[in-house]
Design an enzyme around this catalytic site. Structure first.
Site, PDB file in Angstrom:
ATOM      1  N   ASP A 187       0.908  -1.265  -0.045  1.00 28.20           N
ATOM      2  CA  ASP A 187      -0.004  -0.055   0.023  1.00 28.20           C
ATOM      3  C   ASP A 187       0.819   1.238  -0.057  1.00 28.20           C
ATOM      4  O   ASP A 187       2.045   1.249   0.698  1.00 28.20           O
ATOM      5  CB  ASP A 187      -0.862   0.023   1.475  1.00 28.20           C
ATOM      6  CG  ASP A 187      -1.863   1.379   1.399  1.00 28.20           C
ATOM      7  OD1 ASP A 187      -2.673   1.356   0.529  1.00 28.20           O
ATOM      8  OD2 ASP A 187      -1.610   1.994   2.154  1.00 28.20           O
ATOM      9  N   GLU A 203       1.416  -0.415  -5.166  1.00 32.74           N
ATOM     10  CA  GLU A 203       0.060   0.610  -5.189  1.00 32.74           C
ATOM     11  C   GLU A 203       0.920   1.865  -5.163  1.00 32.74           C
ATOM     12  O   GLU A 203       1.247   2.619  -4.299  1.00 32.74           O
ATOM     13  CB  GLU A 203      -0.731   0.361  -4.156  1.00 32.74           C
ATOM     14  CG  GLU A 203      -1.794   1.299  -4.524  1.00 32.74           C
ATOM     15  CD  GLU A 203      -1.989   2.678  -3.709  1.00 32.74           C
ATOM     16  OE1 GLU A 203      -2.491   3.646  -4.252  1.00 32.74           O
ATOM     17  OE2 GLU A 203      -1.899   2.767  -2.570  1.00 32.74           O
TER      18      GLU A 203
END
Length: 648
Positions: free
Chosen positions: A309, A362
């Site tokens: 993330d 990401e």
């Protein structure tokens, strides 16, 4: 046997940052000492004056179980006889200024159910895995040349019981796994599973990095869930958050009374946008904590990969900070060199143990070589989310269909860089929250056009180079954006349009699995060719996807306006006959039923740079896919005719 005291070699490697499985050293481990069964506790707290273990077993009286410093750099350990799995505990830490802190174990394998904050002893052994066939297949398959279609799920809101209670990991194995398999997905991506105190953080602000959340059951029950996924032929990807952690008192913040897991400098430590703290990537023990954690989920739970993330927040020191809080690195730049080295070491280490793992970044930046190997100067991931494609496509799709011609570049620009990285095309949870509206509700037009637009988008996405990801609810066209405290609006399947959308996504997913042209050469320019990128006036794109076999090629035409073209001419790569392989406008999908039945024969009329072409029916707001079923060698045919012969 004496296993109560951590060994000097492991302690040395931990402090050097090279104990890749430090979770075997630190934390609470059921073991024996001189024939007595109990638990060895070990924790890193270099600034502490004293550390004690408190729990059910000593009536939370720390004076009964002090810990002993076993390394110069602050590892404390003790063995407590008779402690059993399931018992609650914390570390009682006396800081240099005399303050007592009560901290959950950073390496705990299980945690007390919220709102409790204690750690729990758990023995991860004694689970009988049955996924060897999956593991064998995974070792022999290329992740790049295989289909990869991901269903992103938040376990707490996919479905809930009538009384609002969560489904357990075992119940999800019975409900979610067969559903995802039937829908034609290849992988589940689970939003953060690490223990977290606040439901509405969705798991992105964790306190227990080694503790699978107790909301849905025990660690063994989660193992059962993963085992069921693998036996159904589904991979499992975990959303993983190494960029920041929550400030809750029982967590990592100022763990031993001073900054430890976070940077000492508040200017570096604070993540003001999220109200969290950044890990200090300059500390070798912190890097060890995180890299060991990545391996832990693969070791203990057979996780197939990690979606890392917010990589941008690691790469740049000032990510999300107001300008008056900006800081510079030692070279005067904005980059975080410690975090960059951490990412490289993370990927290098994971792939050294798990060569076929999925490591997905990401990343919303233009940082180069994200998916290039570390030894070639890259960050070492093997996939990157294509945030540029996502932003451009949603901006385009939200434009009124009659005015899309002026935004045609948003459709075609992604092909300028489509092969610069190994991409995943994401339509994730981030796009359907915080007032952004659901995917269906982003679509312009009347009720019918909204569904038609969404079908066209999904068809275009499935045809575009890159692997795929769709957030739960998108498959049946949820009208409301994601409600993070309620389950999906499954009642919508009682309505024809939503039921037809559900069928459409299922059939589209299964088409993807069947057609190697849609994934075999995903990351090579050889797998794609434009036929016509320039029809902005009619908002139509036409391109070809290719595999290693010419006969597996597909021609994809997408009409992004509600105008029906009864005869739309397209150039095609082969002379011969084609069939319509898929049409998002089919009646069973809620479309208008403008199809191309039977065999379509090419004409020797040059079009779009090809010597042969087809007239096709191009439905409104639709993606249509054609496939050659008979390829004619025109040179050979002309030679026959020159000898007075005719085609059979």
């Amino acid at each position: 046997m004496n296993t109560a005291i951590p060994g000097p070699e492991d302690l040395y490697l931990f402090h050097e940052g090279n104990l890749h499985r430090s979770y075997k050293l630190l934390g609470a481990h059921v073991t024996q000492w001189d024939g007595t069964v109990g638990v060895r506790f070990a924790v890193w707290a270099p600034h502490a004056s004293e550390v004690r273990v408190v729990g059910d077993f000593n009536e939370w009286d720390g004076t009964r179980h002090p810990m002993h410093k076993v390394s110069t750099w602050g590892v404390w350990s003790t063995f407590i006889a008779g402690v059993r799995p399931g018992e609650y505990y914390k570390y009682e830490i006396l800081t240099p200024d005399g303050t007592l802190l009560y901290k959950a174990d950073p390496y705990a394998f299980w945690s007390e159910l919220k709102p409790g904050t204690a750690s729990r002893v758990f023995d991860l052994g004694d689970f009988n895995w049955s996924d060897q066939a999956w593991q064998d297949r995974k070792q022999s398959a290329s992740v790049y040349e295989s289909p990869l279609n991901i269903y992103e799920v938040h376990l707490g809101t996919w479905k809930k019981k009538p009384d609002g209670a969560y489904y357990t990991y075992r119940e999800l194995a019975d409900e979610l796994v067969p559903y995802v398999k039937d829908m034609g997905y290849t992988h589940l991506e689970l939003m953060p599973l690490a223990e977290h105190p606040y439901d509405r953080s969705w798991g992105y602000q964790a306190t227990g990095y080694y503790s699978v959340t107790s909301r849905f059951g025990t660690p063994h029950e989660f193992m059962y869930f993963v085992d069921c996924c693998h036996n159904a032929g589904l991979g499992v990807i975990m959303d993983w958050v190494p960029g920041h952690f929550v400030k809750d008192e029982h967590g990592l913040r100022q763990f031993d009374g001073r900054p430890l897991f976070e940077y000492n400098d508040p200017g570096l430590a604070e993540k003001p946008e999220w109200g969290t703290l950044t890990f200090d990537f300059s500390k070798r023990e912190v890097v060890n904590f995180l890299i060991s954690n990545a391996l832990f989920w693969m070791d203990a739970y057979h996780i197939d990969g990690l979606r890392v993330d917010a990589v941008a927040s690691l790469l740049y020191l000032n990510f999300g900070k107001p300008r008056d809080q900006w800081v510079k690195n030692a070279h005067g730049g904005d980059e975080n060199p410690d975090a960059i080295e951490f990412l490289k070491k993370l990927n290098h280490t994971v792939f050294s143990y798990y060569p076929n793992a999925l490591m997905m970044a990401e990343d919303s930046t233009a940082w180069p070589l994200v998916t290039a190997p570390v030894h070639e100067g890259g960050l070492g991931f093997n996939y990157k989310w294509n945030m540029g494609w996502m932003n451009d496509m949603l901006k385009y799709m939200e434009t009124d269909s009659y005015f899309r011609g002026g935004s045609h570049r948003l459709l075609t620009f992604s092909f300028m860089y489509a092969f610069s990285e190994n991409y995943v095309l994401p339509l994730s949870h981030d796009e359907v929250v915080h007032g952004k509206k659901s995917l269906l509700n982003k679509m312009p037009g009347d009720y019918w056009q909204k569904f038609a637009n969404l079908r066209a988008l999904y068809g275009y996405m499935m045809s575009h180079p890159g692997k795929k990801l769709l957030f739960m609810g998108g498959e049946f066209g949820q009208f409301d954006e994601w409600k993070d405290l309620e389950d999906l609006d499954w009642e919508m399947l009682a309505y024809d349009s939503h039921r037809s959308m559900h069928r459409y996504v299922r059939d589209l997913n299964h088409l993807y699995l069947r057609e190697p042209a849609l994934w075999e050469l995903d990351h090579s320019p050889d797998g794609f060719a434009w036929i016509d990128p320039n029809d902005a006036a009619q908002s139509v794109t036409t391109f070809m996807r290719k595999s290693r076999k010419p006969e597996d090629a597909l021609v994809i035409v997408t009409n992004f306006t509600p105008v029906y073209h009864a005869k739309y001419r397209i150039g095609v790569p082969f002379a011969g006959e084609y069939v319509e392989q898929f049409n998002s406008d089919a009646g069973e999908y809620g479309g208008s039923g403008k199809l191309n039945p039977g065999r379509l024969k090419t004409e020797a009329l040059a079009w779009h740079g090809h010597p042969d072409s087809l007239h096709v029916a191009l439905p409104p707001l639709a993606t249509v896919i054609f496939k050659p079923i008979k390829i004619v060698n025109r040179k050979a045919t002309n030679a026959k005719r020159g000898r007075g012969q005719t085609d059979a």
